[in-house]
Structure formats: structure tokens, C-alpha cells
Design a protein around this motif. Structure first.
Motif, short mmCIF file in Angstrom:
data_model
loop_
_atom_site.label_atom_id
_atom_site.label_comp_id
_atom_site.label_asym_id
_atom_site.label_seq_id
_atom_site.Cartn_x
_atom_site.Cartn_y
_atom_site.Cartn_z
N MET A 464 16.20 44.78 34.22
CA MET A 464 17.12 44.13 33.50
C MET A 464 18.64 44.54 33.70
O MET A 464 19.11 45.59 33.85
N LYS A 465 19.62 43.51 33.77
CA LYS A 465 21.13 43.85 34.24
C LYS A 465 21.92 42.93 33.23
O LYS A 465 21.31 42.02 32.50
N LEU A 466 23.20 42.94 33.24
CA LEU A 466 23.89 42.14 32.35
C LEU A 466 24.04 40.73 32.66
O LEU A 466 23.86 40.63 34.08
N PRO A 467 23.75 39.84 31.96
CA PRO A 467 23.82 38.47 32.42
C PRO A 467 25.02 37.94 33.24
O PRO A 467 26.17 38.73 33.14
N PRO A 468 24.99 37.09 34.31
CA PRO A 468 25.99 36.99 34.92
C PRO A 468 27.05 36.04 34.23
O PRO A 468 26.80 35.52 33.09
N VAL A 469 28.19 35.58 34.78
CA VAL A 469 29.05 34.63 34.12
C VAL A 469 28.44 33.08 34.08
O VAL A 469 28.25 32.62 34.95
N PRO A 470 28.35 32.62 32.91
CA PRO A 470 28.11 31.05 32.76
C PRO A 470 29.00 30.26 33.49
O PRO A 470 30.38 30.51 33.35
N LEU A 471 28.59 29.01 33.86
CA LEU A 471 29.47 28.30 34.57
C LEU A 471 29.53 27.04 33.39
O LEU A 471 28.68 26.32 33.11
N LEU A 472 30.71 27.04 33.20
CA LEU A 472 31.02 25.63 32.36
C LEU A 472 30.93 24.34 33.16
O LEU A 472 31.68 24.21 34.44
N HIS A 495 18.54 35.81 38.20
CA HIS A 495 17.47 36.29 37.77
C HIS A 495 17.28 36.97 36.48
O HIS A 495 16.41 37.39 35.88
N ASN A 496 18.39 37.46 36.25
CA ASN A 496 18.67 38.41 35.19
C ASN A 496 18.48 37.41 33.67
O ASN A 496 18.97 36.05 33.46
N PRO A 497 17.58 37.94 32.97
CA PRO A 497 17.23 37.13 31.75
C PRO A 497 18.60 37.09 30.71
O PRO A 497 19.16 37.78 30.54
N VAL A 498 18.46 35.90 30.04
CA VAL A 498 19.36 35.51 29.03
C VAL A 498 19.02 35.22 27.67
O VAL A 498 17.86 34.53 27.56
N GLU A 499 19.37 36.01 26.71
CA GLU A 499 18.86 35.85 25.33
C GLU A 499 19.60 34.90 24.44
O GLU A 499 19.02 34.56 23.34
N GLY A 500 20.78 34.77 25.00
CA GLY A 500 21.78 33.64 24.11
C GLY A 500 23.03 33.61 24.71
O GLY A 500 23.33 34.45 25.59
N TYR A 501 23.87 33.00 24.02
CA TYR A 501 25.28 32.57 24.50
C TYR A 501 26.23 32.75 23.30
O TYR A 501 25.69 32.55 22.05
N ILE A 502 27.53 33.15 23.56
CA ILE A 502 28.40 33.38 22.31
C ILE A 502 29.69 32.35 22.80
O ILE A 502 29.99 32.50 23.73
N LEU A 503 29.86 31.31 22.14
CA LEU A 503 30.95 30.30 22.39
C LEU A 503 32.11 30.56 21.54
O LEU A 503 32.03 30.95 20.08
N GLU A 504 33.35 30.79 22.16
CA GLU A 504 34.56 31.12 21.50
C GLU A 504 35.60 29.98 21.55
O GLU A 504 35.79 29.44 22.69
N LEU A 505 36.30 29.88 20.42
CA LEU A 505 37.57 28.91 20.50
C LEU A 505 38.72 29.32 19.83
O LEU A 505 38.50 30.04 18.72
N ASP A 506 39.76 29.09 20.31
CA ASP A 506 40.97 29.35 19.61
C ASP A 506 41.36 28.52 18.66
O ASP A 506 40.55 27.60 18.22
N ASP A 507 42.57 28.69 17.98
CA ASP A 507 43.10 27.90 16.58
C ASP A 507 43.62 26.54 16.95
O ASP A 507 44.17 26.04 16.14
N LYS A 540 30.20 33.31 26.80
CA LYS A 540 29.54 34.41 27.57
C LYS A 540 28.05 34.62 27.33
O LYS A 540 27.94 34.02 26.23
N ALA A 541 27.28 35.14 27.86
CA ALA A 541 25.79 35.24 27.80
C ALA A 541 25.47 36.88 27.43
O ALA A 541 26.42 37.46 27.74
N PHE A 542 24.45 37.05 26.74
CA PHE A 542 24.05 38.27 26.39
C PHE A 542 22.51 38.49 26.57
O PHE A 542 21.74 37.48 26.44
N ASN A 543 22.00 39.59 26.75
CA ASN A 543 20.55 40.26 26.81
C ASN A 543 20.43 41.39 25.86
O ASN A 543 21.60 42.01 25.62
N SER A 544 19.39 42.19 26.06
CA SER A 544 19.10 43.50 25.51
C SER A 544 20.08 44.45 26.09
O SER A 544 20.40 45.54 25.53
N SER A 545 20.39 44.36 27.41
CA SER A 545 21.42 45.25 27.98
C SER A 545 22.85 45.20 27.64
O SER A 545 23.57 46.27 27.82
N GLY A 546 23.08 44.01 27.11
CA GLY A 546 24.62 44.02 26.53
C GLY A 546 25.07 42.65 26.94
O GLY A 546 24.39 41.67 26.81
N VAL A 547 26.37 42.46 26.69
CA VAL A 547 27.07 41.26 26.75
C VAL A 547 27.87 41.10 27.94
O VAL A 547 28.22 42.12 28.59
#
Length: 737
Positions: A464-472, A495-507, A540-547
Motif C-alpha cells: 500500500m502506497k499513497l495514491p498517485p496524482v489523478p489526471l483531469l 497499482h496503488n488502491p484508491v478508496e475515494g477522491y476529494i474535489l475542491e473548488l474556489d469561490d 486528489k485521491a486517498f486510501n488508508s495510507s493517506g491522501v
């Protein structure tokens, strides 16, 4: 290209090539060796003429099928070229049970070159020898490449057309190769001048003479798997960059081909139905009278253009394949370097532990080595596979280019259809994903050196490693009105598992980022944004190892003006919508409210409502409201709406059931009411037929508002949106005191 010029039977360069009905080529001497009698199960074919000589003798008892096949495999044997068996093969008949030129029988034996061959069927025991001139059993010829059988007519093998283009290309190729062999010199000779080169090692990329090859490149040890090829082609040879010395001979000096049926007539037309060139006499005799016939030169140019167009696709794939090979070789180097880096890190961590880690260290090193060897093996397999495909495609390209150089229309048209199909098939072989690495250069192995001593024997790589950078996925990111849609994916070979994603937007005003979505989906739409605003988004993506790290930031611009309709989901049940929810009326005599589908909290917005029907002087109200406005009474009677209601003579502003600013000027059928919402100045202005109704109706309004309308059954209005804010405004009418 040399592979394209070799006979599939003898494996040598073509000699007197003929074109089979299936469009493949074979040497005429080789064709004699693979011509066979049809077995008894297919004796329903029409009888044929007898051969002019006796049939070849059957194999001796006990000799086995190999003896018969071996005797038929040598195209140089005298019995094949000039004996009775060859004479017999030349007089076989072209016929099949479907009149297509193809039979269904598949020969069962193999020649030394892998061609499936059936020996001639011997006469039944006790049968009398056939008299000279009597008809033998029907015979056929099986294509050594596609294994289709073609039965022969009374002309035998002479009924097949001669491939003159291929014959000329082979002749030029032999001349060029001979010149190149004479010019190429050994690169390791001590003599002056060096000896002529005899072979080229494709792996070493070195030219050797015979003596230097035995001394410096023996066929044993690590050199045993190296491929030795003839010296490279001379620049003047086909495929070597020159004209091959065949341009003049191909067009000017060559005798024009004559019709196979009429020796004194030259080919002048092309029969599209039969796919063969024909002469004028062929047309006169009526054999092709009802066929689609076109000019030979026009069809020649058309088929050349088709072949050239098909070659473009193969050329592009060949270019991609070359770039892909460079990528794979770089990948090899990266895998080597990364493998060494991981080994060094592993050794450093293991050496820092107590002696109890020594045995475990060896196991971990083995895992890294196996991972590296696996990746290297996969990449080498890809390199070999891609190199083979590239060599085949390049050879086919060079051959096709040589064919295009030929100025023999009829000869070209004999083989153009088959070549076009082969080029198309060659292009289709480069399937999607064929030019992508199957493995990554990264090693997904991380060693944790913190466990306690009692856990040493369970020490292993952490997968298990931190997930890589998602590609838009920019091609899927878009905006519509005041909503934005974003799409992203994980990089390939991750091959690093991804449990979910966090989408951020400015104002939308360059402010701080905020989370707008957390989940497993890779497509998200955010509604309710400001119009005419620029938003920055990242994921950004996250798994049990972190974000993991953030993606690149994408900039999205919302619409300058609002496009919306009436909202059927929130409208009162008595409201009737039509015209794609742009026209509204009501079933009730009481006023009912309908809202728009857009919501505004920032910017300047303008829309208009056209009065389609106005009966019995009703009082429709136009304005804005919050989402929770009361919908079963006139707009503006509660504190959730700001409106102008109007009759046929005058208008009033209303909020919280308070009537203000009575102004002359009403509505009728065909009138247009404009609503201007300026949230920058926090006011609301109304227009009737372009005339402003008094000063701004309401001021100091803030929040989120939706376009709103109340009406009864005596009114019908149509909504018009996406309008620019009016640049010039007529002088407002002053309210009556």
C-alpha cells in the motif's frame, strides 16, 4: 521487404511467379510440385483432359508420407520442371463445386517447407493404364498460405496469370543486393582494404567477413541467439533510398503485355466484375459484354490512389512503433536504474537492523530481483513482438512502394486488390493498446524498517502506497450556465488502491479552495455557481495510507448570460407549461406561481416575458423569489418574493403585500416585460416594451433568487433568456403621487 519477395513453398526469391485465384503468389516450378489429384470424395468435379505423360510413380511401400512429400517439395528437380509429372500438373483444370475457383479439400501432408501437400492419387489395383489422351481424375492446386484449393482447367498452370510486377521487383532486388554485397566491407578486418562483408549481425550491428565472423562472432555461447543477415541493401537497391535502377525499364523499355486469350491484342480495358484487364477483342466476343468495364488507365490510377491511402495508415503506425520501441528501451533503462535504487535502499535498511534481519534481507532482495526480471521480461517480449510487427509492416510498405513505382497498369491491377487488403489488415494488427507498455518502470515496493525485533520474521514489502496524482480529463470537463462538470481518472499502470477522491473548488473570485465532493465517482457536476465567473478546480485521491498529491488545476468559466426555462418540478400543480417549458399559463382563475430553473446570487441578469394572451384584464406579476415562496397566491404577497404586478393601464411594485410606486403603462397581448436583476448594486428594475417602470423597484436585496411569475388562466406568457443586459434605457416613467 525480402520476406515479401520469397516463395512460401521453396523459401527462395520468386521465379516465374503466378497469381493464384486467392491473390497469393507462388513460383511456377513450385506450383507444379504442389498440384494434386482430387480424392475420390470429390470426384463429382467435371472430367479433365489427360496429361501428356505418365503419372509419377507412387512412393515405395513403407516409405511413409514423408517420402512422397519430400519428392514433391523441390522446385529445382527435373521431374518437377520437365518430367511427366510436371506436364501433368500443367494440364490440370480450374473448377470448383461453387464455381468460385476455390475447393474445400485440405491436403494432409507437409513438405519440408511446411506447405501442406497431397500426393497424386494412385490408380486402383488392377485398373488398366489410362490410354494416352484419356481423361485422368480431376486435379487441383492448394494455396500454401491460405490453404484454399483451386481446380485447374485444360490449360493447367498456364491458365494462371503471370505476376510481371513481382518478377521485375525481384530482379531489381537481386541486382541491388548483389551490388550492396560487393560494396559492403567488413568492419573488423585488419587487412587493407577490408574484405567484403558476408553477414550483418542485427544485434551487434556489425558487418563481418567470413573469417572475422568465425574468429569474433562464433555461433555459440551468447552469440548463438544472434540473428545473422545478408549485408544491408545498397542505396540504389529497392528499399535503399534510390530509384532501384528500374524506373526506366519499368515504363519505357518494357514490352507492353498482350492479352492471355488473344496474343496480338494489348490490354486496353479493365473488367470490374472479373477483376482482370481485358483487350478489345475480349469485349467484342461477348464474354465481358454485360460486365462493368472501365478504362485501364483510370482504374490503374484509382487503385494506386487506394493503395497509397491505405499505406498512409500503416506508415503512421510504423512511425508510432519506432517511437514506441525507443520508449520501451528507455523503459528498460529506467527499470534497471529504479531496480538498483530499490536494491540499494533495501540493503541500507537491512544493514541498520540487528543480525536477525540478515536472513530476511536475502528473501527481500530475491523479491526485488524477481520483480525486476519480470518487468524486464515483459518489456523484452514487447520489444521482440513490436519489432517483428514493425519489420513485417516495413517490408510490406517497401514492397507496396515498389509496386506503385511500376508503370504497368494491368500488372498492377492484377495484385492491387490483394495488396490493399493486406495493407488494411496490417494496419488493423496495430490494435488499440498495442503501443502502450504493459508494465511500469516504477517498483511498487516500500520497506518499513520500524517494526519491533519480534516482528522481523514477518517483515515484508508494504504494497500500500499513497495514491498517485489523478489526471483531469479536459475533454470531458465543461460548463453549462452556472454549473461545471469535471472528470478525472487515475494514470495507467497505477497499482496503488484508491478508496475515494476529494474535489475542491474556489469561490470564483480567487479565494480559498473548499471541498465540494468526496466519494468514489470520477465525474462530478457542481450546480448553483455564479454566472460570468472563473473557477479553479483540483482533485486528489486517498486510501488508508493517506491522501495523495493534488492534480493540476483546471480553470472553468461559467456562462456570461443565463439560459433557463420554467421549472415544472417546483411549479404549482395548476400551472401548465409547454414549448419546452418556455411558455406558461394556468388552469385556475386564482393566481399561481412558477419559478425559473436558474438561481442567481451574483452578477447582472436580464430576461424578458412576452405576453401571448391577455383576456379580461388580469393582473400577472413578474419578479424574483426565493425557493420557498408561497405558490398559491399572487407573487409579492409574502416576504419571499419581490414583484411588479400590472393590469392593462398601470403597474405596482409589491413585496410583503405592500403596494408601492404605481406607474402608468399596462400590458396587452403582444407586450414584453423585462426584468433586470443587478446583484452587484443589489436592486431590481422592470421594463414594459423597453420603457423603464419608475426607478429601481427594490434596493438592498441580497441572497439567492430565482426568476418568478404568477398568473391565472386569462394570461399566457413566453420566457426569453440568454439576453444581454440592455445598453440604453428609455427614461423611466415617474410614479403617480
Amino acid at each position: 521487404m525480402e520476406e515479401e519477395l520469397k516463395c512460401p513453398v521453396c523459401g527462395s526469391l520468386f521465379r516465374e511467379p503466378i497469381i493464384l485465384p486467392c491473390s497469393h503468389n507462388v513460383c511456377l516450378p513450385c506450383a507444379r510440385t504442389i498440384a494434386v489429384q482430387t480424392p475420390e470424395s470429390e470426384q463429382h468435379l467435371p472430367p479433365l483432359l489427360h496429361s501428356r505423360g505418365p503419372a509419377p510413380p507412387a512412393a515405395a511401400p513403407g516409405a511413409g508420407p514423408g517420402a512422397a512429400a519430400g519428392s514433391a517439395a523441390c522446385p529445382d528437380s527435373e521431374s518437377a520442371a520437365g518430367g511427366g509429372g510436371g506436364d501433368h500438373a500443367d494440364k490440370l483444370s480450374l473448377h470448383s463445386e461453387t464455381d468460385s475457383g476455390y475447393g474445400s479439400y485440405t491436403p494432409s501432408l507437409k513438405s519440408p517447407n511446411g506447405v501442406r501437400v497431397l500426393p497424386l492419387v494412385p490408380a486402383p489395383p488392377g485398373a488398366a493404364a489410362a490410354p494416352r489422351g484419356a481423361g485422368p481424375a480431376s486435379s487441383s492446386l492448394t494455396c500454401p498460405q491460405c490453404h484454399r484449393s483451386a481446380s485447374l482447367d485444360q490449360r493447367g498452370l498456364r491458365g494462371f496469370q503471370r505476376n510481371r510486377l513481382l518478377e521485375a521487383i525481384v530482379q531489381r532486388y537481386q541486382q541491388g543486393r548483389a551490388a550492396a554485397a560487393a560494396a559492403a566491407k567488413c568492419q573488423l578486418c585488419d587487412r587493407s582494404p577490408p574484405e567484403p562483408a558476408a553477414v550483418l549481425c542485427e544485434q551487434c550491428e556489425v558487418l563481418y567477413c567470413a573469417a572475422c565472423q568465425l574468429r569474433c562472432h562464433p555461433a555459440r555461447g551468447p552469440f548463438a541467439k544472434h540473428r545473422l543477415a545478408p549485408p544491408p541493401a545498397h542505396p540504389g537497391a529497392p528499399g535503399g533510398g534510390g530509384d532501384g535502377g528500374g524506373g526506366k525499364g519499368a515504363g519505357g523499355g518494357r514490352k507492353l503485355p498482350t492479352c492471355a486469350e488473344h496474343d496480338l491484342e494489348n490490354y486496353s480495358m479493365y473488367c470490374v466484375s472479373c477483376r482482370s484487364p481485358v483487350c478489345y477483342q475480349c469485349l467484342e466476343e461477348g464474354k465481358h459484354s454485360k460486365h462493368d468495364v472501365k478504362a485501364l488507365g483510370a482504374m490503374w490510377k484509382q487503385h494506386k490512389a487506394q493503395l497509397s491511402q491505405a499505406l498512409n495508415g500503416v506508415s503512421d503506425k510504423a512511425k508510432e512503433a519506432k517511437e514506441f520501441l525507443v520508449q520501451l528501451k528507455n523503459l528498460l533503462q529506467q527499470i534497471q536504474e529504479n531496480g538498483l535504487d530499490y536494491e540499494a535502499c533495501l540493503v541500507a535498511q537491512c544493514d541498520a537492523l540487528v543480525d536477525a534481519l540478515t536472513r530476511q534481507k536475502a528473501k527481500l532482495l530475491t523479491k526485488v530481483t524477481k520483480e525486476r526480471e519480470h518487468k524486464l521480461k515483459v518489456v523484452w517480449d514487447q520489444i521482440n513482438h513490436c519489432t517483428l510487427k514493425l519489420r513485417q509492416s516495413t517490408g510490406l510498405m517497401e514492397y507496396c512502394l515498389e509496386v506503385i513505382k511500376e508503370n504497368d497498369p494491368s500488372g498492377f491491377l492484377q495484385i492491387s486488390d490483394a495488396l490493399i487488403k493486406r495493407v488494411q489488415v496490417s494496419q488493423e494488427q496495430w490494435v488499440k493498446g498495442a503501443l502502450e507498455p504493459k508494465v511500469s518502470a516504477e517498483f511498487d515496493l516500500t520497506l518499513d524498517s520500524e517494526p519491533l525485533l519480534q516482528s522481523i520474521h514477518q517483515l515484508d514489502f508494504i504494497q500500500m502506497k499513497l495514491p498517485p496524482v489523478p489526471l483531469l480529463q479536459l475533454e470531458k470537463c465543461c460548463t453549462r450556465n452556472n454549473s461545471v462538470t469535471l472528470a478525472w481518472r487515475m494514470p495507467p499502470l497505477s497499482h496503488n488502491p484508491v478508496e475515494g477522491y476529494i474535489l475542491e473548488l474556489d469561490d470564483g473570485d480567487g479565494g480559498q479552495f473548499r471541498e465540494v465532493y468526496v466519494g468514489k465517482e470520477t465525474l462530478c457536476t457542481i450546480d448553483g455557481l455564479h454566472f460570468n465567473s472563473t473557477y479553479n478546480a483540483r482533485v486528489k485521491a486517498f486510501n488508508s495510507s493517506g491522501v495523495g498529491p493534488y492534480s493540476k488545476t483546471v480553470i472553468l468559466q461559467t456562462s456570461d448570460v443565463a439560459w433557463f426555462t420554467f421549472d415544472p418540478s417546483s411549479a404549482h400543480r395548476d400551472i401548465v407549461l409547454s414549448n419546452d417549458n418556455q411558455t406558461a399559463t394556468c388552469n385556475s382563475y386564482d393566481d399561481r406561481v412558477v419559478l425559473g430553473t436558474a438561481a442567481f446570487s451574483k452578477g447582472v441578469h436580464y430576461w424578458e416575458l412576452h405576453v401571448d394572451r391577455y383576456d379580461n384584464h388580469p393582473d400577472p406579476a413578474f419578479g424574483i423569489a426565493r425557493i420557498n415562496v408561497v405558490k398559491d397566491m399572487m407573487l409579492g404577497k409574502d416576504d419571499k418574493a419581490w414583484a411588479m404586478y400590472v393590469d392593462n393601464n398601470r403597474s405596482w411594485f409589491m413585496h410583503c403585500n405592500s403596494h408601492t410606486n404605481r406607474t402608468e403603462g399596462g400590458v396587452s397581448k403582444g407586450a414584453t416585460v423585462g426584468v433586470l436583476l443587478d446583484l452587484n448594486k443589489h436592486n431590481l428594475t422592470f421594463y414594459i416594451n423597453g420603457q423603464q417602470q419608475g426607478p429601481p423597484a427594490f434596493e438592498n436585496i441580497e441572497g439567492v433568487f430565482m426568476p418568478a411569475l404568477s398568473l391565472n388562466r386569462n394570461v399566457q406568457v413566453t420566457l426569453h433568456t440568454g439576453l444581454e443586459v440592455p445598453q440604453s434605457v428609455k427614461q423611466p416613467k415617474l410614479p403617480n403621487n
